[in-house]
Design a protein around this motif. Structure first.
Motif, PDB file in Angstrom:
ATOM      1  N   ASN A 274     -10.328  86.953 100.164  1.00 45.24           N
ATOM      2  CA  ASN A 274      -9.450  86.141 101.000  1.00 45.24           C
ATOM      3  C   ASN A 274      -9.772  86.195 102.487  1.00 45.24           C
ATOM      4  N   HIS A 275     -10.995  86.495 102.831  1.00 44.84           N
ATOM      5  CA  HIS A 275     -11.393  86.349 104.228  1.00 44.84           C
ATOM      6  C   HIS A 275     -12.858  85.934 104.310  1.00 44.84           C
ATOM      7  N   ALA A 276     -13.162  85.206 105.361  1.00 50.67           N
ATOM      8  CA  ALA A 276     -14.515  84.695 105.573  1.00 50.67           C
ATOM      9  C   ALA A 276     -15.256  85.574 106.561  1.00 50.67           C
ATOM     10  N   CYS A 277     -16.578  85.522 106.489  1.00 46.96           N
ATOM     11  CA  CYS A 277     -17.429  86.178 107.483  1.00 46.96           C
ATOM     12  C   CYS A 277     -17.874  85.124 108.506  1.00 46.96           C
ATOM     13  N   VAL A 278     -17.687  85.446 109.772  1.00 46.55           N
ATOM     14  CA  VAL A 278     -18.070  84.539 110.859  1.00 46.55           C
ATOM     15  C   VAL A 278     -19.257  85.152 111.578  1.00 46.55           C
ATOM     16  N   PHE A 279     -20.409  84.458 111.552  1.00 46.98           N
ATOM     17  CA  PHE A 279     -21.622  84.930 112.205  1.00 46.98           C
ATOM     18  C   PHE A 279     -21.861  84.081 113.453  1.00 46.98           C
ATOM     19  N   VAL A 280     -21.773  84.705 114.620  1.00 45.76           N
ATOM     20  CA  VAL A 280     -21.949  84.006 115.894  1.00 45.76           C
ATOM     21  C   VAL A 280     -23.110  84.649 116.625  1.00 45.76           C
ATOM     22  N   GLY A 281     -23.958  83.819 117.193  1.00 40.03           N
ATOM     23  CA  GLY A 281     -25.082  84.326 117.962  1.00 40.03           C
ATOM     24  C   GLY A 281     -25.997  83.193 118.379  1.00 40.03           C
ATOM     25  N   GLU A 282     -26.926  83.511 119.256  1.00 43.57           N
ATOM     26  CA  GLU A 282     -27.855  82.505 119.744  1.00 43.57           C
ATOM     27  C   GLU A 282     -28.771  82.032 118.610  1.00 43.57           C
TER      28      GLU A 282
END
Length: 636
Positions: free
Chosen positions: A341-349
């Protein structure tokens, strides 16, 4: 008498039934000419010659050994080899049943004798079924005539024999022979594949989908037009058709009659064919109806190996969050049918390897069970086949402008978490069907402010990388790709399949990372910060009104928002970000509360229950008073 010895067998002597308990006879039953029945007790049950008279209309025969004595002895019970109950309302029916059983026992004894006969032994007489005595006589006459004519009149002999046997009960041996002949006939009717094609290709690969009239193929889980299957396979011929030279049956027609399913669904927890169940919002028992499962298990063969290259890369770009990410991946591999019940958020250049981290996991769950969709397509498209996945990646989440990122956040709620327990799939060229909601969502973006996350969010685990593309040497990603193709994917699959995830809780709130706090702060409007200051100044009251906010001297952005009618629709969302939601008046159509200053909207703290919020709003409305009118100056 029968309360002590319930009869379980019955032998026939003339017109009499003799009941036995397996070893000793209990009594004999005589059917008199006047229609009465007499039971004669033997030595074990009383004086010899003691009679019990029974009423013929109460005679009953049970095959399951059940018996009931209400008042005296007024029923006769005896077992049969058939699973049925006899209720005899007249004596002729009882006599017919007695004759039937006597004949079957006589045939059984005759067959046992003939099986032990030698060539020089005398052949015993064939048992006679008395109710068909006239047909027996005709058969015997046909035999005599047949012998007299030198054994030439076979037709008459066969007809007379079949007529007699038709009236006789079928023995166990005859029933077994009929079953064997029926199975042999079914075997002969199996289709013969065209020359050069194996039988498995025809019989085991395809299924007929009844609602759409299309053909399903097991290996790829794909739909085919019936005409394409007919052209590929051709006509199927049974052995009988081959001998007779018939045209045969179309492959699609044969599938429609012999291998068909009533429903299709997608569920990693089920086998290929779910028998006696259909999926309509849930799994429903349906006897005789089957469902074809579109889920395709992964084909990769995990092999134990070195995964340090993959783990090192993951640690390098997300040093504080990598352990949770690995367990999230392992949960997808080990339990593809369980919702996280949760997502993984991948943020980066761009160019730091956010996507390459996922590649071995895609191989582990099966490429067919991974879907990738752009944020724009996810937000605007009516087709949603991407929900039929174990892992879903929404690429390059970006600011869609205005309020769109808030709408995007609302749109992802039902995909990231469950409920709903299932999704209705609308895909191109495929019949509509349902799938269970088990997909694990990954969101990727190059911008911290591209995604809106509510301050009370429980559905996002955020990883923000500070790495840049220049931090990686030339050829790094090429070498990484070569490693994956040469055993790396199999090694990661083995590692994730065997990783201990007992401490991972897919239904719990994920940890709040520094990246999560940055995105929450970046998603808050300037007036939200001013509103938060005002709420803190008021010491977080249980209820809040617009008049309370206007009375504050702080928050110039808030005051501008309140004075602009076009921006007033943002007030509920901004207050929700500060932890306050509308407490609607159930007695008013517009939900507002009547006070001395007019009808107003009252907000209450979000953590309260609905009943508590309404009660607090009602109490607050009763305390709001109109300001006292200014006193006029005294006349001069």
């Amino acid at each position: 008498m029968y309360s002590l010895y319930p009869p379980n067998t019955a032998s026939v002597v003339g017109n009499s039934l003799i009941f036995c308990d397996g070893h000793y006879p209990l009594a004999s039953c005589e059917i008199d000419a006047d229609g009465t029945v007499e039971i004669l007790a033997d030595d074990s049950e009383g004086d010899v010659g003691e009679y019990f008279r029974l009423r013929p209309e109460t005679l009953r025969i049970f095959d399951d050994g059940r018996w009931d004595i209400e008042e005296g002895v007024d029923r006769i019970f005896f077992d049969t080899d058939e699973n049925r109950q006899w209720i005899l309302e007249d004596l002729p029916a009882m006599r017919a049943e007695v004759e039937r059983r006597a004949y079957l026992r006589a045939v059984e004894r005759w067959e046992n004798l003939t099986d032990r006969l030698k060539d020089d032994d005398d052949w015993p007489d064939y048992p006679v079924y008395e109710p068909a005595r006239d047909l027996w006589d005709k058969w015997q006459a046909a035999i005599a005539e047949h012998r007299a004519n030198g054994f030439r009149d076979f037709a008459k002999l066969e007809v007379s024999y079949e007529a007699y046997r038709k009236e006789c009960p079928k023995t166990k041996r005859e029933i077994e022979l009929e079953k064997a002949r029926s199975l042999k006939l079914q075997e002969e009717k199996k289709p013969v594949p065209p020359e050069g094609m194996e039988s498995a290709t025809v019989l085991e690969r395809f299924w007929w989908h009844m609602p759409s009239g299309k053909v399903l193929e097991e290996t790829s889980r794909s739909f085919y037009a019936a005409q394409s299957v007919d052209k590929h396979i051709g006509r199927l011929k049974s052995h009988h058709m081959v001998q007779q030279g018939g045209p045969g049956m179309l492959a699609s027609n044969w599938l429609a009659q012999t291998r068909y399913v009533d429903c299709v669904a997608w569920d990693p927890n089920k086998e290929l064919i779910i028998r006696d169940h259909i999926f309509q919002d849930e799994w429903i028992p349906a006897r005789g109806q089957n469902t074809f499962n579109l889920y395709l298990p992964p084909s990769i063969v995990p092999v134990e190996g070195d995964v340090s290259r993959w783990l090192h890369h993951l640690k390098y770009i997300y040093p504080a969050e990598w352990e949770h990410v690995v367990k999230w991946f392992a949960h997808r591999v080990q339990k593809p049918g369980e919702k996280c019940n949760h997502a993984c958020v991948f943020v980066g250049e761009p160019g730091i390897g956010k996507d390459i981290v996922v590649q071995p996991v895609i191989a582990a769950i099966g490429a067919r069970n991974f879907k990738s969709v752009s944020a724009k397509e996810f937000f605007n498209s009516d087709f949603n086949s991407y929900l039929e996945s174990v892992m879903l990646r929404i690429d390059e989440v970006h600011d869609l402008g205005g309020e769109s990122k808030y709408a995007f956040e609302d749109r992802t709620k039902t995909v990231i978490a469950a409920p709903p327990a299932h999704h209705f799939i609308n895909a191109k060229y495929i019949p509509h069907h349902s799938c269970v909601n088990v997909t694990g969502v990954i969101l990727t973006s190059n911008h911290v402010d591209a995604l809106y996350i509510d301050p009370l969010d429980r559905r996002h685990f955020v990883c923000i990388s500070e790495r840049k593309q220049s931090d990686f040497q030339a050829g790094y990603f090429e070498a990484f790709g070569s490693w994956m193709e040469n055993g790396g994917n199999q090694a990661v699959a083995y590692y994730l399949q065997n990783l201990d995830i007992s401490s991972f809780h897919p239904k719990a709130k994920p940890p709040e990372t520094d990246g999560w706090r940055r995105i929450v702060a970046a998603g808050m409007a300037p007036e939200t910060g001013d509103l938060a200051d005002i709420v803190e100044e008021l010491k977080r009251p249980t209820t809040l009104t617009i008049q309370d906010i206007r009375a504050s001297r702080h928050g110039s952005a808030v005051q501008m928002m309140l004075s602009d009618p076009a921006n007033r629709r943002k007030i509920p969302r901004r207050l929700a970000e500060c932890g306050y939601v509308v407490a609607n008046n159930r007695d008013a159509k517009d939900g507002r509360w009547r006070t001395e200053i007019g009808r107003i909207q009252i907000y209450a703290r979000k953590e309260l229950s609905e009943a508590e919020r309404i009660a607090a709003a009602a109490a607050r409305a009763a305390t709001i008073k109109a300001p006292a009118a200014p006193r006029s100056p005294p006349p001069r």
